[in-house]
Design an enzyme around this catalytic site. Structure first.
Site, PDB file in Angstrom:
ATOM      1  N   THR A   6       0.843  -1.192   0.000  1.00  0.00           N
ATOM      2  CA  THR A   6       0.000   0.000   0.000  1.00  0.00           C
ATOM      3  C   THR A   6       0.876   1.239   0.000  1.00  0.00           C
ATOM      4  OG1 THR A   6      -1.733   1.227   1.199  1.00  0.00           O
ATOM      5  CG2 THR A   6      -0.126   0.036   2.524  1.00  0.00           C
ATOM      6  N   GLY A  10      -1.734   5.060   6.699  1.00  0.00           N
ATOM      7  CA  GLY A  10      -2.828   4.832   7.630  1.00  0.00           C
ATOM      8  C   GLY A  10      -3.291   3.389   7.632  1.00  0.00           C
ATOM      9  N   LYS A  11      -3.279   2.743   6.471  1.00  0.00           N
ATOM     10  CA  LYS A  11      -3.653   1.334   6.392  1.00  0.00           C
ATOM     11  C   LYS A  11      -2.672   0.469   7.172  1.00  0.00           C
ATOM     12  CE  LYS A  11      -5.947   1.319   1.841  1.00  0.00           C
ATOM     13  NZ  LYS A  11      -5.917   0.689   0.499  1.00  0.00           N
ATOM     14  N   GLU A  30      -3.257  -3.414 -11.590  1.00  0.00           N
ATOM     15  CA  GLU A  30      -4.636  -3.515 -11.098  1.00  0.00           C
ATOM     16  C   GLU A  30      -5.541  -3.838 -12.275  1.00  0.00           C
ATOM     17  OE1 GLU A  30      -7.867  -0.851  -8.616  1.00  0.00           O
ATOM     18  OE2 GLU A  30      -5.744  -0.721  -8.117  1.00  0.00           O
ATOM     19  N   ASP A  59      -8.136  -4.858  -1.590  1.00  0.00           N
ATOM     20  CA  ASP A  59      -8.914  -4.090  -2.555  1.00  0.00           C
ATOM     21  C   ASP A  59     -10.278  -3.854  -1.925  1.00  0.00           C
ATOM     22  OD1 ASP A  59      -8.776  -2.861  -5.204  1.00  0.00           O
ATOM     23  OD2 ASP A  59     -10.505  -4.108  -5.641  1.00  0.00           O
ATOM     24  N   PHE A 163     -11.501   9.603   4.774  1.00  0.00           N
ATOM     25  CA  PHE A 163     -11.070   9.894   3.412  1.00  0.00           C
ATOM     26  C   PHE A 163     -12.029   9.209   2.452  1.00  0.00           C
ATOM     27  CE2 PHE A 163      -8.854   6.147   4.959  1.00  0.00           C
ATOM     28  CZ  PHE A 163      -9.029   5.222   3.943  1.00  0.00           C
ATOM     29  N   GLY A 164     -11.879   9.476   1.175  1.00  0.00           N
ATOM     30  CA  GLY A 164     -12.718   8.832   0.168  1.00  0.00           C
ATOM     31  C   GLY A 164     -14.190   9.122   0.374  1.00  0.00           C
ATOM     32  N   ASP A 166     -16.046   8.386   2.889  1.00  0.00           N
ATOM     33  CA  ASP A 166     -16.454   8.437   4.300  1.00  0.00           C
ATOM     34  C   ASP A 166     -17.512   9.506   4.602  1.00  0.00           C
ATOM     35  OD1 ASP A 166     -14.770   6.351   4.782  1.00  0.00           O
ATOM     36  OD2 ASP A 166     -13.288   7.490   5.910  1.00  0.00           O
ATOM     37  N   LYS A 184     -13.953   4.287  13.979  1.00  0.00           N
ATOM     38  CA  LYS A 184     -14.115   3.848  12.591  1.00  0.00           C
ATOM     39  C   LYS A 184     -13.423   2.512  12.356  1.00  0.00           C
ATOM     40  CE  LYS A 184     -12.587   4.905   7.917  1.00  0.00           C
ATOM     41  NZ  LYS A 184     -11.809   5.823   7.048  1.00  0.00           N
TER      42      LYS A 184
END
Length: 210
Positions: A6, A10-11, A30, A59, A163-164, A166, A184
């Site tokens: 990644t 954060g992941k 991908e 993913d 993010f994204g 959310d 979360k």
């Protein structure tokens, strides 16, 4: 050492709540597929060939019921091109605004897996999807898959965190962007997949040391 593929630190921090791992910044291919598992499995095989160490790839996507699962595996592309506000507007006047975040983790260490409830991807469907049926460079490597899902509904954007998607995804009255990080992570699709994987991974490591 387990390598988590990644570019998102954060992941990795979230994953370290479940097992020891290092960030592996690798731009795997991908593939285009409607199946999160096929995409992640292909990435795990490719990354394992590169690193020659145990690999974890994820993913994920937002699946909106009334849009037949769109944007699904194409969530990142849709976010970049249309934006999350446009996705929210597509369902703003629909009675059914239910949706789900889904995540699939793919693990590959070059070895076989004992039977368990979680599936193993053995046939690299990614090659067929990419039109390279004669290319067997990544075939033959079993990949263990772990999934996590959190259900909610699409709402107008709220919250400054996350993010994204959310800000437009509400779970039990609160958007993901309104939640504290720990709150979360405790209910997220990725957190649920990581919890499954972490338990299985520790058992696998323990069995190898016996």
């Amino acid at each position: 050492m387990l390598q988590y593929v990644t570019t998102n630190e954060g992941k990795v921090r979230e994953a370290r709540d479940y097992m020891a791992c290092e960030q592996f910044d690798f731009d795997y291919t991908e593939i285009q597929s409607d199946d999160l598992g096929a995409i992640a499995a292909h990435g795990a095989r490719e990354a394992y060939r590169e690193a020659d160490e145990p690999i974890l790839v994820d993913d994920a996507g937002l699946f909106v019921d009334v849009l037949d699962g769109f944007p699904g595996p194409y969530s990142s592309y849709v976010e970049d091109t249309l934006g999350i506000e446009r996705v929210q507007e597509l369902v703003a006047h629909e009675e059914n605004r239910r949706a789900a975040f889904r995540c699939v983790l793919a693990y590959c260490d070059g070895k076989e897996f004992a039977a368990s409830p979680d599936p193993v991807d053995r046939d690299d469907r990614a090659l067929a999807a990419a039109g390279d049926e004669d290319d067997e460079s990544d075939s033959g490597l079993p990949v263990k898959l772990f999934s996590g899902t959190v259900r909610g509904r699409i709402v107008p954007p709220r919250g400054e965190g996350g993010f994204g998607y959310d800000p437009i995804f509400e779970h039990e009255g609160t958007t993901m962007a309104e939640m504290a990080v720990d709150e979360k992570n405790a209910i997220s699709h990725r957190g649920r997949a990581l919890a499954k994987f972490g338990e299985w991974y520790h058992e696998r490591q323990a069995a190898r040391t016996e």
